[in-house]
Design a protein around this motif. Structure first.
Motif, PDB file in Angstrom:
ATOM      1  N   GLU A   6      -6.997   8.563   3.570  1.00 20.77           N
ATOM      2  CA  GLU A   6      -6.364   7.279   3.927  1.00 20.77           C
ATOM      3  C   GLU A   6      -6.011   6.478   2.678  1.00 20.77           C
ATOM      4  O   GLU A   6      -4.983   5.800   2.633  1.00 20.77           O
ATOM      5  CB  GLU A   6      -7.303   6.473   4.826  1.00 20.77           C
ATOM      6  N   VAL A   7      -6.856   6.548   1.658  1.00 15.88           N
ATOM      7  CA  VAL A   7      -6.551   5.883   0.389  1.00 15.88           C
ATOM      8  C   VAL A   7      -5.260   6.442  -0.197  1.00 15.88           C
ATOM      9  O   VAL A   7      -4.359   5.689  -0.595  1.00 15.88           O
ATOM     10  CB  VAL A   7      -7.717   6.054  -0.615  1.00 15.88           C
ATOM     11  N   VAL A   8      -5.164   7.776  -0.255  1.00 15.42           N
ATOM     12  CA  VAL A   8      -3.963   8.412  -0.798  1.00 15.42           C
ATOM     13  C   VAL A   8      -2.734   8.006   0.017  1.00 15.42           C
ATOM     14  O   VAL A   8      -1.700   7.640  -0.540  1.00 15.42           O
ATOM     15  CB  VAL A   8      -4.120   9.949  -0.816  1.00 15.42           C
ATOM     16  N   THR A   9      -2.850   8.060   1.328  1.00 17.65           N
ATOM     17  CA  THR A   9      -1.726   7.703   2.192  1.00 17.65           C
ATOM     18  C   THR A   9      -1.298   6.259   1.970  1.00 17.65           C
ATOM     19  O   THR A   9      -0.105   5.947   1.918  1.00 17.65           O
ATOM     20  CB  THR A   9      -2.106   7.909   3.673  1.00 17.65           C
ATOM     21  N   THR A  10      -2.260   5.365   1.809  1.00 19.79           N
ATOM     22  CA  THR A  10      -1.972   3.945   1.589  1.00 19.79           C
ATOM     23  C   THR A  10      -1.243   3.725   0.268  1.00 19.79           C
ATOM     24  O   THR A  10      -0.260   2.981   0.195  1.00 19.79           O
ATOM     25  CB  THR A  10      -3.281   3.128   1.607  1.00 19.79           C
ATOM     26  N   VAL A  11      -1.721   4.373  -0.781  1.00 21.68           N
ATOM     27  CA  VAL A  11      -1.080   4.220  -2.100  1.00 21.68           C
ATOM     28  C   VAL A  11       0.340   4.780  -2.070  1.00 21.68           C
ATOM     29  O   VAL A  11       1.278   4.150  -2.577  1.00 21.68           O
ATOM     30  CB  VAL A  11      -1.913   4.931  -3.190  1.00 21.68           C
ATOM     31  N   LEU A  12       0.505   5.949  -1.464  1.00 25.32           N
ATOM     32  CA  LEU A  12       1.828   6.567  -1.433  1.00 25.32           C
ATOM     33  C   LEU A  12       2.804   5.768  -0.576  1.00 25.32           C
ATOM     34  O   LEU A  12       3.992   5.690  -0.884  1.00 25.32           O
ATOM     35  CB  LEU A  12       1.719   7.998  -0.925  1.00 25.32           C
ATOM     36  N   ARG A  13       2.294   5.148   0.485  1.00 24.74           N
ATOM     37  CA  ARG A  13       3.152   4.290   1.309  1.00 24.74           C
ATOM     38  C   ARG A  13       3.620   3.082   0.495  1.00 24.74           C
ATOM     39  O   ARG A  13       4.788   2.698   0.557  1.00 24.74           O
ATOM     40  CB  ARG A  13       2.392   3.830   2.545  1.00 24.74           C
ATOM     41  N   ALA A  14       2.711   2.497  -0.271  1.00 23.97           N
ATOM     42  CA  ALA A  14       3.078   1.356  -1.107  1.00 23.97           C
ATOM     43  C   ALA A  14       4.121   1.754  -2.154  1.00 23.97           C
ATOM     44  O   ALA A  14       5.072   1.018  -2.422  1.00 23.97           O
ATOM     45  CB  ALA A  14       1.836   0.783  -1.794  1.00 23.97           C
ATOM     46  N   ALA A  15       3.948   2.948  -2.740  1.00 24.01           N
ATOM     47  CA  ALA A  15       4.904   3.434  -3.733  1.00 24.01           C
ATOM     48  C   ALA A  15       6.275   3.658  -3.107  1.00 24.01           C
ATOM     49  O   ALA A  15       7.305   3.303  -3.678  1.00 24.01           O
ATOM     50  CB  ALA A  15       4.388   4.723  -4.373  1.00 24.01           C
ATOM     51  N   GLU A  16       6.287   4.239  -1.920  1.00 24.17           N
ATOM     52  CA  GLU A  16       7.549   4.494  -1.219  1.00 24.17           C
ATOM     53  C   GLU A  16       8.277   3.193  -0.910  1.00 24.17           C
ATOM     54  O   GLU A  16       9.489   3.076  -1.092  1.00 24.17           O
ATOM     55  CB  GLU A  16       7.270   5.255   0.082  1.00 24.17           C
ATOM     56  N   GLU A  17       7.533   2.186  -0.465  1.00 24.45           N
ATOM     57  CA  GLU A  17       8.138   0.891  -0.153  1.00 24.45           C
ATOM     58  C   GLU A  17       8.672   0.200  -1.405  1.00 24.45           C
ATOM     59  O   GLU A  17       9.618  -0.586  -1.331  1.00 24.45           O
ATOM     60  CB  GLU A  17       7.108  -0.002   0.549  1.00 24.45           C
ATOM     61  N   PHE A  18       8.079   0.503  -2.545  1.00 24.81           N
ATOM     62  CA  PHE A  18       8.517  -0.082  -3.820  1.00 24.81           C
ATOM     63  C   PHE A  18       9.745   0.637  -4.367  1.00 24.81           C
ATOM     64  O   PHE A  18      10.689   0.011  -4.855  1.00 24.81           O
ATOM     65  CB  PHE A  18       7.364   0.005  -4.826  1.00 24.81           C
ATOM     66  N   VAL A  19       9.724   1.964  -4.281  1.00 25.51           N
ATOM     67  CA  VAL A  19      10.760   2.786  -4.916  1.00 25.51           C
ATOM     68  C   VAL A  19      12.023   2.918  -4.067  1.00 25.51           C
ATOM     69  O   VAL A  19      13.144   2.816  -4.579  1.00 25.51           O
ATOM     70  CB  VAL A  19      10.189   4.189  -5.239  1.00 25.51           C
ATOM     71  N   ALA A  20      11.848   3.157  -2.774  1.00 28.15           N
ATOM     72  CA  ALA A  20      12.980   3.499  -1.904  1.00 28.15           C
ATOM     73  C   ALA A  20      14.129   2.480  -1.924  1.00 28.15           C
ATOM     74  O   ALA A  20      15.295   2.884  -2.024  1.00 28.15           O
ATOM     75  CB  ALA A  20      12.491   3.719  -0.477  1.00 28.15           C
ATOM     76  N   PRO A  21      13.864   1.173  -1.849  1.00 26.10           N
ATOM     77  CA  PRO A  21      14.983   0.224  -1.845  1.00 26.10           C
ATOM     78  C   PRO A  21      15.826   0.268  -3.108  1.00 26.10           C
ATOM     79  O   PRO A  21      17.051   0.099  -3.051  1.00 26.10           O
ATOM     80  CB  PRO A  21      14.288  -1.143  -1.697  1.00 26.10           C
TER      81      PRO A  21
END
Length: 208
Positions: free
Chosen positions: A69-84
């Motif tokens: 869950e930690v990994v998933t949370t960090v990767l979700r935050a990265a995706e939300e930062f990078v994707a836009p």
């Protein structure tokens, strides 16, 4: 509206989701500070302000589930930062640059998240023990680059490179910058991001 209303996450209530998120945040901060091998439920509970480690065990079946869950949370935050930033870029060359620079910007702006992710992935020595989220993201991140390079080739923006080989090289350069940053915390990640983007722009640029 009751705080105990059932959420969309596997029937858990909003209260339960909030507590799980609190534990995950504490785990991220604890791993970033102490390293994955030295992170214990006791340290996480203390950082989260929990009365006992039993509170963690109530919400997570074990260490594997918590750190996935930690990994998933960090990767979700990265995706939300990078994707836009990638989406806002108008050309495929610009998208490639945005991908590289935004990944390193994320490292700079979210050092705890970044260090925690690296510690967890590097701390699990064999693939079978690497959190599922890390494996999925590693594949997905390379696939994003392959798609960008494929489309850029079709549009005439990139040279005749092998997209997956180049994508793996780019992802490897980003990940190794993180390892270098862990050993030398004074690294200027913004400058690294710009220079890496310049390097791969030259390596992929069409001659026409």
């Amino acid at each position: 509206m009751s705080a105990k209303r059932v959420s969309e996450h596997g029937g858990r209530t909003f209260t339960e989701e909030a507590r799980r998120a609190q534990i995950v945040r504490a785990a991220i901060d604890t791993v970033a500070e102490h390293g994955y091998p030295h992170t214990t439920f006791s340290k996480i509970a203390q950082r989260a302000g929990l009365s006992s480690t039993g509170m963690i065990s109530y919400y997570f079946a074990g260490k594997a589930e918590l750190f996935d869950e930690v990994v998933t949370t960090v990767l979700r935050a990265a995706e939300e930062f990078v994707a836009p930033r990638i989406q806002d870029a108008q050309t495929y060359r610009a998208k490639l640059r945005a991908y590289i620079e935004s990944n390193l910007d994320f490292m700079a702006k979210y050092p705890g998240h970044t260090l925690a992710l690296a510690e967890i992935v590097l701390g699990t020595r064999d693939r079978d023990n690497v959190p599922v989220g890390a494996i999925n993201q590693a594949t997905a991140s390379v696939d994003v680059l392959v798609d960008c390079l494929d489309k850029g080739l079709a549009a005439g923006e990139f040279a005749d490179v092998e997209p997956r080989v180049m994508a793996v090289a780019i992802r490897g350069a980003i990940d190794n910058t993180l390892r270098h940053h862990m050993l030398s915390p004074g690294v200027d990640l913004e400058s690294y991001g710009s220079k890496l983007a310049d390097l791969f722009d030259r390596a992929t640029r069409s001659a026409s």
